[in-house]
Design a protein around this motif. Sequence first.
Motif, PDB file in Angstrom:
ATOM      1  N   PHE A  74       0.822  -1.216   0.000  1.00  0.00           N
ATOM      2  CA  PHE A  74       0.000   0.000   0.000  1.00  0.00           C
ATOM      3  C   PHE A  74       0.857   1.268   0.000  1.00  0.00           C
ATOM      4  O   PHE A  74       0.326   2.368   0.074  1.00  0.00           O
ATOM      5  CB  PHE A  74      -0.942   0.002   1.199  1.00  0.00           C
ATOM      6  CG  PHE A  74      -1.942  -1.125   1.170  1.00  0.00           C
ATOM      7  CD1 PHE A  74      -2.983  -1.127   0.257  1.00  0.00           C
ATOM      8  CD2 PHE A  74      -1.830  -2.206   2.034  1.00  0.00           C
ATOM      9  CE1 PHE A  74      -3.906  -2.166   0.215  1.00  0.00           C
ATOM     10  CE2 PHE A  74      -2.749  -3.258   1.999  1.00  0.00           C
ATOM     11  CZ  PHE A  74      -3.776  -3.234   1.084  1.00  0.00           C
ATOM     12  N   MET A  75       2.181   1.106  -0.052  1.00  0.00           N
ATOM     13  CA  MET A  75       3.108   2.239  -0.074  1.00  0.00           C
ATOM     14  C   MET A  75       2.743   3.259   1.009  1.00  0.00           C
ATOM     15  O   MET A  75       2.562   4.454   0.744  1.00  0.00           O
ATOM     16  CB  MET A  75       3.115   2.899  -1.458  1.00  0.00           C
ATOM     17  CG  MET A  75       4.510   3.393  -1.843  1.00  0.00           C
ATOM     18  SD  MET A  75       4.736   3.685  -3.622  1.00  0.00           S
ATOM     19  CE  MET A  75       3.821   5.180  -3.872  1.00  0.00           C
ATOM     20  N   VAL A  76       2.684   2.768   2.232  1.00  0.00           N
ATOM     21  CA  VAL A  76       2.298   3.600   3.369  1.00  0.00           C
ATOM     22  C   VAL A  76       3.403   4.618   3.651  1.00  0.00           C
ATOM     23  O   VAL A  76       4.578   4.263   3.763  1.00  0.00           O
ATOM     24  CB  VAL A  76       2.048   2.729   4.621  1.00  0.00           C
ATOM     25  CG1 VAL A  76       1.618   3.608   5.786  1.00  0.00           C
ATOM     26  CG2 VAL A  76       0.989   1.674   4.324  1.00  0.00           C
ATOM     27  N   GLN A  77       3.022   5.874   3.794  1.00  0.00           N
ATOM     28  CA  GLN A  77       3.990   6.949   3.943  1.00  0.00           C
ATOM     29  C   GLN A  77       4.441   7.168   5.382  1.00  0.00           C
ATOM     30  O   GLN A  77       5.368   7.942   5.629  1.00  0.00           O
ATOM     31  CB  GLN A  77       3.396   8.262   3.392  1.00  0.00           C
ATOM     32  CG  GLN A  77       2.981   8.179   1.934  1.00  0.00           C
ATOM     33  CD  GLN A  77       4.151   7.897   1.005  1.00  0.00           C
ATOM     34  OE1 GLN A  77       5.244   8.426   1.185  1.00  0.00           O
ATOM     35  NE2 GLN A  77       3.928   7.045   0.012  1.00  0.00           N
ATOM     36  N   HIS A  78       3.800   6.516   6.330  1.00  0.00           N
ATOM     37  CA  HIS A  78       4.139   6.737   7.736  1.00  0.00           C
ATOM     38  C   HIS A  78       5.315   5.865   8.161  1.00  0.00           C
ATOM     39  O   HIS A  78       5.533   4.780   7.623  1.00  0.00           O
ATOM     40  CB  HIS A  78       2.923   6.452   8.614  1.00  0.00           C
ATOM     41  CG  HIS A  78       1.733   7.284   8.279  1.00  0.00           C
ATOM     42  ND1 HIS A  78       1.690   8.642   8.519  1.00  0.00           N
ATOM     43  CD2 HIS A  78       0.545   6.961   7.688  1.00  0.00           C
ATOM     44  CE1 HIS A  78       0.516   9.122   8.115  1.00  0.00           C
ATOM     45  NE2 HIS A  78      -0.186   8.122   7.603  1.00  0.00           N
ATOM     46  N   GLU A  79       6.056   6.347   9.151  1.00  0.00           N
ATOM     47  CA  GLU A  79       7.277   5.679   9.578  1.00  0.00           C
ATOM     48  C   GLU A  79       6.994   4.408  10.375  1.00  0.00           C
ATOM     49  O   GLU A  79       5.932   4.265  11.007  1.00  0.00           O
ATOM     50  CB  GLU A  79       8.118   6.625  10.447  1.00  0.00           C
ATOM     51  CG  GLU A  79       8.666   7.828   9.711  1.00  0.00           C
ATOM     52  CD  GLU A  79       9.515   8.703  10.624  1.00  0.00           C
ATOM     53  OE1 GLU A  79       9.523   8.456  11.854  1.00  0.00           O
ATOM     54  OE2 GLU A  79      10.185   9.617  10.117  1.00  0.00           O
ATOM     55  N   LEU A  80       7.954   3.494  10.347  1.00  0.00           N
ATOM     56  CA  LEU A  80       7.884   2.298  11.177  1.00  0.00           C
ATOM     57  C   LEU A  80       7.800   2.697  12.643  1.00  0.00           C
ATOM     58  O   LEU A  80       8.510   3.594  13.098  1.00  0.00           O
ATOM     59  CB  LEU A  80       9.142   1.441  10.964  1.00  0.00           C
ATOM     60  CG  LEU A  80       9.095   0.380   9.878  1.00  0.00           C
ATOM     61  CD1 LEU A  80      10.465  -0.237   9.710  1.00  0.00           C
ATOM     62  CD2 LEU A  80       8.062  -0.681  10.186  1.00  0.00           C
ATOM     63  N   GLY A  81       6.932   2.039  13.363  1.00  0.00           N
ATOM     64  CA  GLY A  81       6.770   2.346  14.776  1.00  0.00           C
ATOM     65  C   GLY A  81       5.736   3.409  15.065  1.00  0.00           C
ATOM     66  O   GLY A  81       5.389   3.637  16.219  1.00  0.00           O
ATOM     67  N   SER A  82       5.218   4.054  14.020  1.00  0.00           N
ATOM     68  CA  SER A  82       4.218   5.101  14.226  1.00  0.00           C
ATOM     69  C   SER A  82       2.839   4.488  14.415  1.00  0.00           C
ATOM     70  O   SER A  82       2.544   3.400  13.915  1.00  0.00           O
ATOM     71  CB  SER A  82       4.194   6.065  13.042  1.00  0.00           C
ATOM     72  OG  SER A  82       3.725   5.410  11.876  1.00  0.00           O
ATOM     73  N   SER A  83       1.997   5.202  15.141  1.00  0.00           N
ATOM     74  CA  SER A  83       0.636   4.721  15.380  1.00  0.00           C
ATOM     75  C   SER A  83      -0.166   4.699  14.079  1.00  0.00           C
ATOM     76  O   SER A  83      -1.048   3.857  13.901  1.00  0.00           O
ATOM     77  CB  SER A  83      -0.057   5.616  16.415  1.00  0.00           C
ATOM     78  OG  SER A  83      -0.089   6.970  15.979  1.00  0.00           O
ATOM     79  N   GLN A  84       0.167   5.628  13.152  1.00  0.00           N
ATOM     80  CA  GLN A  84      -0.553   5.671  11.874  1.00  0.00           C
ATOM     81  C   GLN A  84      -0.290   4.413  11.046  1.00  0.00           C
ATOM     82  O   GLN A  84      -1.207   3.825  10.481  1.00  0.00           O
ATOM     83  CB  GLN A  84      -0.138   6.909  11.075  1.00  0.00           C
ATOM     84  CG  GLN A  84      -0.480   8.227  11.751  1.00  0.00           C
ATOM     85  CD  GLN A  84       0.684   8.785  12.525  1.00  0.00           C
ATOM     86  OE1 GLN A  84       1.464   8.030  13.099  1.00  0.00           O
ATOM     87  NE2 GLN A  84       0.802  10.100  12.542  1.00  0.00           N
ATOM     88  N   LEU A  85       0.982   3.992  10.998  1.00  0.00           N
ATOM     89  CA  LEU A  85       1.310   2.780  10.255  1.00  0.00           C
ATOM     90  C   LEU A  85       0.641   1.566  10.895  1.00  0.00           C
ATOM     91  O   LEU A  85       0.096   0.705  10.201  1.00  0.00           O
ATOM     92  CB  LEU A  85       2.828   2.571  10.218  1.00  0.00           C
ATOM     93  CG  LEU A  85       3.291   1.279   9.550  1.00  0.00           C
ATOM     94  CD1 LEU A  85       2.996   1.296   8.063  1.00  0.00           C
ATOM     95  CD2 LEU A  85       4.784   1.055   9.787  1.00  0.00           C
ATOM     96  N   SER A  86       0.669   1.504  12.210  1.00  0.00           N
ATOM     97  CA  SER A  86       0.051   0.383  12.924  1.00  0.00           C
ATOM     98  C   SER A  86      -1.430   0.282  12.617  1.00  0.00           C
ATOM     99  O   SER A  86      -1.951  -0.812  12.363  1.00  0.00           O
ATOM    100  CB  SER A  86       0.271   0.535  14.433  1.00  0.00           C
ATOM    101  OG  SER A  86       1.640   0.520  14.742  1.00  0.00           O
TER     102      SER A  86
END
Length: 221
Positions: A74-86
């Motif tokens: 999904f080419m997620v733009q949020h960083e690893l460990g961020s609540s948005q990515l989770s």
Amino acid sequence: MWAGLGYYRRAQNLLKGAQYLAQKHNSVLPNTLEELLGIPGVGPYTAGAIGSIVNNLPVPAVDGNVYRVLGRVFMVQHELGSSQLSKICADASTQLVRACEGETGTYTQAIMELGATVCKPTNPKCSDCPVRMHCQAYQHNAVSSYPVKSTKKSQVKDVNVYVHVVYSRKSPYGLSNCDDVWYLLFRRPAKGLLANQWEFPSLSVYTTPTGSDNPLPAKGK
């Protein structure tokens, strides 16, 4: 028997979980997500893995491999460990596992295996990937850029630990004719590094910024 193997907290949780199941569930593993989450030491990932693989429940199990696969697909733009990515990965995993009703265990194991053997952190085998045509990062030739690495720098401090080995050849229990050596040990705090483990008396100190020989005691030590 566990000494030296590491992961001591897991061993402690394993015992607590077994005792809880014996007392609360007549030693039978429950088959609902809510009851699985009630077992000491069982969090969302473990409950999702057991629920989907063992009980065929439509619940996701999201580990590092799944974050990587979905972060690229999904080419997620949020960083690893961020609540948005989770949240994005959890929502996507929930929809995907529900679409595999009746084969949830197969899906859960397949996406983990995909991340472990094909969609690897470095040198991913995109030519062997069965979902590459659905992968947005692959379509944009940007697989190596996802998932986005955290820009936060971990703060590392140099800590010296002074260990004192105190022993006696005289039994503290008044035993006679005993050739054993008796050592003084302390138990570490219930929380933190190596929680509840036994160790020789020690003092942790931070070195001064100038590197002088006058160490600064670590807080709380």
